[in-house]
Design a protein around this motif. Structure first.
Motif, short mmCIF file in Angstrom:
data_model
loop_
_atom_site.label_atom_id
_atom_site.label_comp_id
_atom_site.label_asym_id
_atom_site.label_seq_id
_atom_site.Cartn_x
_atom_site.Cartn_y
_atom_site.Cartn_z
N THR A 92 0.85 -1.20 0.00
CA THR A 92 0.00 0.00 0.00
C THR A 92 0.89 1.25 0.00
O THR A 92 2.10 1.17 0.25
CB THR A 92 -0.90 0.05 1.25
N LYS A 94 0.91 3.58 2.21
CA LYS A 94 1.45 3.75 3.56
C LYS A 94 2.63 2.81 3.80
O LYS A 94 3.67 3.22 4.32
CB LYS A 94 0.33 3.50 4.59
N GLU A 95 2.49 1.55 3.39
CA GLU A 95 3.58 0.57 3.59
C GLU A 95 4.83 0.96 2.81
O GLU A 95 5.95 0.84 3.31
CB GLU A 95 3.12 -0.84 3.16
N LYS A 124 -4.42 5.77 1.44
CA LYS A 124 -3.18 5.28 2.06
C LYS A 124 -3.13 3.75 2.16
O LYS A 124 -2.05 3.16 2.17
CB LYS A 124 -2.95 5.92 3.43
N ASN A 125 -4.30 3.11 2.19
CA ASN A 125 -4.32 1.64 2.29
C ASN A 125 -4.56 0.95 0.95
O ASN A 125 -4.83 -0.25 0.89
CB ASN A 125 -5.36 1.19 3.33
N SER A 126 -4.48 1.73 -0.14
CA SER A 126 -4.62 1.14 -1.48
C SER A 126 -3.25 0.71 -1.98
O SER A 126 -2.24 1.37 -1.71
CB SER A 126 -5.18 2.18 -2.46
#
Length: 303
Positions: A92, A94-95, A124-126
């Motif tokens: 993602t 964020k990651e 952010k979590n895509s």
């Protein structure tokens, strides 16, 4: 000099017979947005590569932060995107940014704050692979901001983006600049430099054509449209104006360029005192595009 971020002096780079960067000097001070403008092959990317220590210079000097820091340490205070963003597709946003934080030794608490600046907090979590090209570029900008750099360097930041993506990236650049970060961007788009930069360095074939403020570049080449009931007499008088650089015209209209800033009121008075009453007097400014074409054409005719 206080507030000096980067100083480039007489920089040269040769690749065999090609003089990619030819005697380039530039001073960058805190809080401004600098554009290096030029067509492809003008030496923009090479200049950025040299100061970022990824291209070896042939000769010349450059100093980061007044020469107080070695290049290696200085570059820790620089954020740069000089190639297409390269993130892990199945991670993602964020990651990916958390991974960059670990590599740079930066606190990962900043991730959300930087995603907010580039308008990607909702995504952010895509996974990165689901992002459009514009979103990928914005994530790259967020990544370059993670170490809170004093200067952000962008090479062709809107290349390949659709109009909406271009608009979003330019808005982000203006936002970052308004928060006090100095920006240096290379671009071949006049429009981009005119809209986001305070200062511009125009390059062609590695040589400087202009170095200064964007608005001064536009103001410098103002010109006048003139007309009277007797244009022939007007031309005769105009030739004696001490600041006249050149003019062109016909029975309809005369266009006059002056060496220095001349005001319309002064010009009107000059003609009136010589017995000429103007029925048309308009001061026009060249757009940056016209200015750029004038510069590049004059170089071609000289060479």
């Amino acid at each position: 000099m206080e507030n000096s971020i980067l100083s480039i002096k007489n920089l040269h780079k040769k690749y065999g017979k090609v003089h990619a960067v030819n005697d380039v000097s530039l001073d960058i001070y805190k809080g401004n947005v600098y554009g290096i403008l030029g067509p492809n092959g003008s030496g923009k990317s090479t200049t950025l590569g040299i100061v970022l220590n990824v291209v070896n210079k042939t000769s010349g000097e450059y100093y980061w932060f007044g020469g107080k820091l070695e290049t290696h340490d200085a570059l820790k205070k620089v954020g740069a995107i000089i190639e297409r963003p390269n993130f892990y597709p199945y991670m993602t946003a964020k990651e990916n940014l958390e991974l960059v934080c670990r590599i740079k030794g930066v606190n990962s608490e900043k991730v959300d704050e930087k995603l907010e600046i580039v308008g990607l907090i909702d995504r952010k979590n895509s996974k990165f692979k689901t992002f459009s090209l514009g979103m990928k570029q914005r994530l790259a900008i967020a990544s370059a901001l993670l170490n809170d750099p004093e200067i952000l360097i962008l090479d062709e930041p809107t290349n390949g983006l659709d109009p909406q993506g271009i608009h979003q990236v330019r808005d982000i650049i203006r936002l970052i600049a308004s928060q006090g970060t100095t920006i240096l961007l290379a671009s071949h788009l006049l429009d981009e430099v005119e809209k986001v930069c305070s200062h511009v360095l125009v390059l062609r074939f590695g040589k400087i054509l202009y170095n200064g403020k964007v608005d001064e570049m536009v103001n410098h080449n103002a010109y006048f449209e003139l007309q009277s009931s007797n244009n022939q007499k007007l031309i005769e008088v105009l030739k004696y104006h001490p600041e006249l650089e050149n003019f062109e015209g016909n029975e309809e209209k005369i266009i006059a360029h002056f060496k220095t800033q001349v005001e319309a009121s002064e010009l009107n008075k000059f003609f009136f005192e010589k017995g000429i009453s103007l029925n048309h007097l308009v001061k026009r400014k060249q757009s940056l595009e016209e200015q750029f074409l004038t510069l590049t054409n004059s170089i071609e005719t000289q060479s």
